[in-house]
Motif scaffolding. Structure first.
Motif, mmCIF file in Angstrom:
data_model
loop_
_atom_site.group_PDB
_atom_site.id
_atom_site.type_symbol
_atom_site.label_atom_id
_atom_site.label_comp_id
_atom_site.label_asym_id
_atom_site.label_seq_id
_atom_site.Cartn_x
_atom_site.Cartn_y
_atom_site.Cartn_z
ATOM 1 N N SER A 31 -11.034 -2.914 -22.779
ATOM 2 C CA SER A 31 -10.069 -2.557 -21.747
ATOM 3 C C SER A 31 -10.312 -1.126 -21.297
ATOM 4 C CB SER A 31 -8.639 -2.715 -22.279
ATOM 5 O OG SER A 31 -8.377 -1.739 -23.279
ATOM 6 N N GLY A 32 -9.403 -0.623 -20.464
ATOM 7 C CA GLY A 32 -9.554 0.739 -19.974
ATOM 8 C C GLY A 32 -9.484 1.782 -21.064
ATOM 9 N N GLY A 33 -8.691 1.533 -22.095
ATOM 10 C CA GLY A 33 -8.523 2.524 -23.150
ATOM 11 C C GLY A 33 -9.062 2.119 -24.502
ATOM 12 N N HIS A 34 -9.552 0.886 -24.638
ATOM 13 C CA HIS A 34 -9.968 0.399 -25.960
ATOM 14 C C HIS A 34 -11.229 -0.451 -25.853
ATOM 15 C CE1 HIS A 34 -6.057 1.640 -27.647
ATOM 16 N NE2 HIS A 34 -5.574 1.205 -26.493
ATOM 17 N N THR A 35 -12.142 -0.237 -26.774
ATOM 18 C CA THR A 35 -13.279 -1.129 -26.954
ATOM 19 C C THR A 35 -13.427 -1.326 -28.461
ATOM 20 O OG1 THR A 35 -14.371 -0.325 -24.951
ATOM 21 C CG2 THR A 35 -15.737 -1.501 -26.545
ATOM 22 N N GLU A 36 -13.054 -2.505 -28.937
ATOM 23 C CA GLU A 36 -12.997 -2.748 -30.371
ATOM 24 C C GLU A 36 -13.403 -4.179 -30.687
ATOM 25 O OE1 GLU A 36 -9.229 -1.708 -32.052
ATOM 26 O OE2 GLU A 36 -9.031 0.128 -30.874
ATOM 27 N N MET A 37 -13.945 -4.373 -31.899
ATOM 28 C CA MET A 37 -14.141 -5.708 -32.458
ATOM 29 C C MET A 37 -13.104 -5.885 -33.562
ATOM 30 S SD MET A 37 -18.214 -6.131 -33.056
ATOM 31 C CE MET A 37 -19.392 -5.191 -32.102
#
Length: 355
Positions: free
Chosen positions: A136-142
């Motif tokens: 997303s705009g504020g998060h990049t996570e697995m």
């Protein structure tokens, strides 16, 4: 089959929805994109004021469309973390006030848990556990999901989230805000392999690289240097600036990095299913690359429905429904937590307000 009204105001989109048993009875979103585009990004004070203006009308709209009265609701939910503190307060205070007014339980929701649950608004999921790529705009996570509320973060971006990288590169290319749709449109006729750009990696203290974590700041810098070089060549009488090729090359390397590392993690974890959620999940190149790679590896994959990729209240309602069905409610005096980690989400349901 609980029926909930949910509110979402964590950033720059005001939203309300009524959901029953993971089925959307009504959903409405008021976007602030045009207003924030003037500034090249979200202005927190403006976002908060627009939530105050939009939310009452959205609530009235979804209640009318659902055909329900407040007395027929089982609970009222709102996003309480993470996000912009002023924006979160608008939704939380509104939700808690409605809960008190109508004598209904209040369910606070972690925004990222909402994104994780957004896929449940589409096709049924295969049996878990499964891996979620949240972009997303504020998060990049697995995030590994072993069941409702059972989350384990396995990787993240160490600097910019992918959505932030899209916004910053779009600014470099004079494409405006938000960057994701703008770059996708500019890249449509471009050559995605013309300019080889770096796939940022995260070094480990003991040597080598983290197998899954992301870094996008170096990619942004590489694009800046490429843009400066190409513009200088164009001004010196060379070929016109190849906007479409630059945009496509950037978009392709982001998709490649996300898919390559995520599918590697799926296989290393011994999982069978990969789920893609979040605003950047709407990107067509990323979706196509994920479909291709999962097909090659025999991995089952699911996407959040396009309408529920970006911030919305339906996903918040599903997350709240999941918690409420398990017997969880939140204290009516619970405040908001703009930086609460997903792993800490259970504090939202403690008998005494944690903040």
């Amino acid at each position: 089959m609980p029926t909930l009204l949910a509110l979402e105001t964590s950033c720059d989109e005001s939203a309300a929805a009524v959901v029953r048993d993971q089925r959307v009875l009504a959903s409405a979103v008021a976007s602030q994109v045009e207003e924030h585009a003037r500034w090249g990004g979200v202005v927190p004070e403006i976002a908060s004021r627009r939530h105050v203006e939009a939310l009452p009308g959205l609530i009235e709209q979804v209640m009318a469309e659902s055909g329900l009265a407040f007395r027929e609701l089982d609970a009222i939910a709102a996003t309480a973390a993470p996000g912009l503190v002023g924006a979160l307060l608008v939704g939380s205070v509104t939700g808690r006030s409605l809960a008190r007014l109508h004598n209904k339980p209040f369910v606070a929701v972690h925004h990222l848990e909402g994104h994780l649950c957004s896929v449940q608004l589409g096709d049924p999921l295969p049996a878990g556990p499964y891996l979620v790529l949240l972009v997303s705009g504020g998060h990049t996570e697995m995030i590994r999901v072993d069941g409702p509320g059972l989350y384990q973060r396995l990787a993240r971006s160490r600097d910019d989230a992918a959505g932030e990288a899209f916004d910053k590169v779009a600014r470099l290319l004079d494409l405006g805000y938000p960057g994701g749709p703008a770059i996708q449109a500019a890249a449509e006729q471009g050559d995605p392999r013309r300019f080889p750009l770096p796939k940022g990696r995260v070094s480990l203290p003991e040597g080598g690289f983290h197998p899954y974590d992301f870094s996008f700041s170096g990619l942004k810098t590489a694009v800046l240097r490429l843009v400066n070089q190409l513009k200088a060549e164009a001004e010196s009488g060379g070929e016109p600036f190849p906007l479409a090729d630059v945009a496509a090359s950037f978009e392709q390397v982001v998709a490649d990095v996300l898919v390559e590392r995520t599918t590697r993690c799926v296989r290393d974890q011994g999982l069978q299913t990969l789920v893609l959620v979040g605003g950047v999940a709407a990107n067509r190149r990323l979706r196509a690359r994920l479909e291709q790679r999962c097909g090659e590896l025999g991995i089952q994959w699911r996407l959040a429905p396009l309408a529920y990729c970006t911030d919305n209240a339906a996903m918040i309602a599903v997350a709240a429904e999941q918690r409420f069905s398990a017997g969880a409610c939140s204290p009516i005096d619970l405040a908001v937590a703009p930086r609460l980690a997903l792993e800490a989400a259970p504090v939202l349901y403690e008998p005494q307000a944690a903040f």
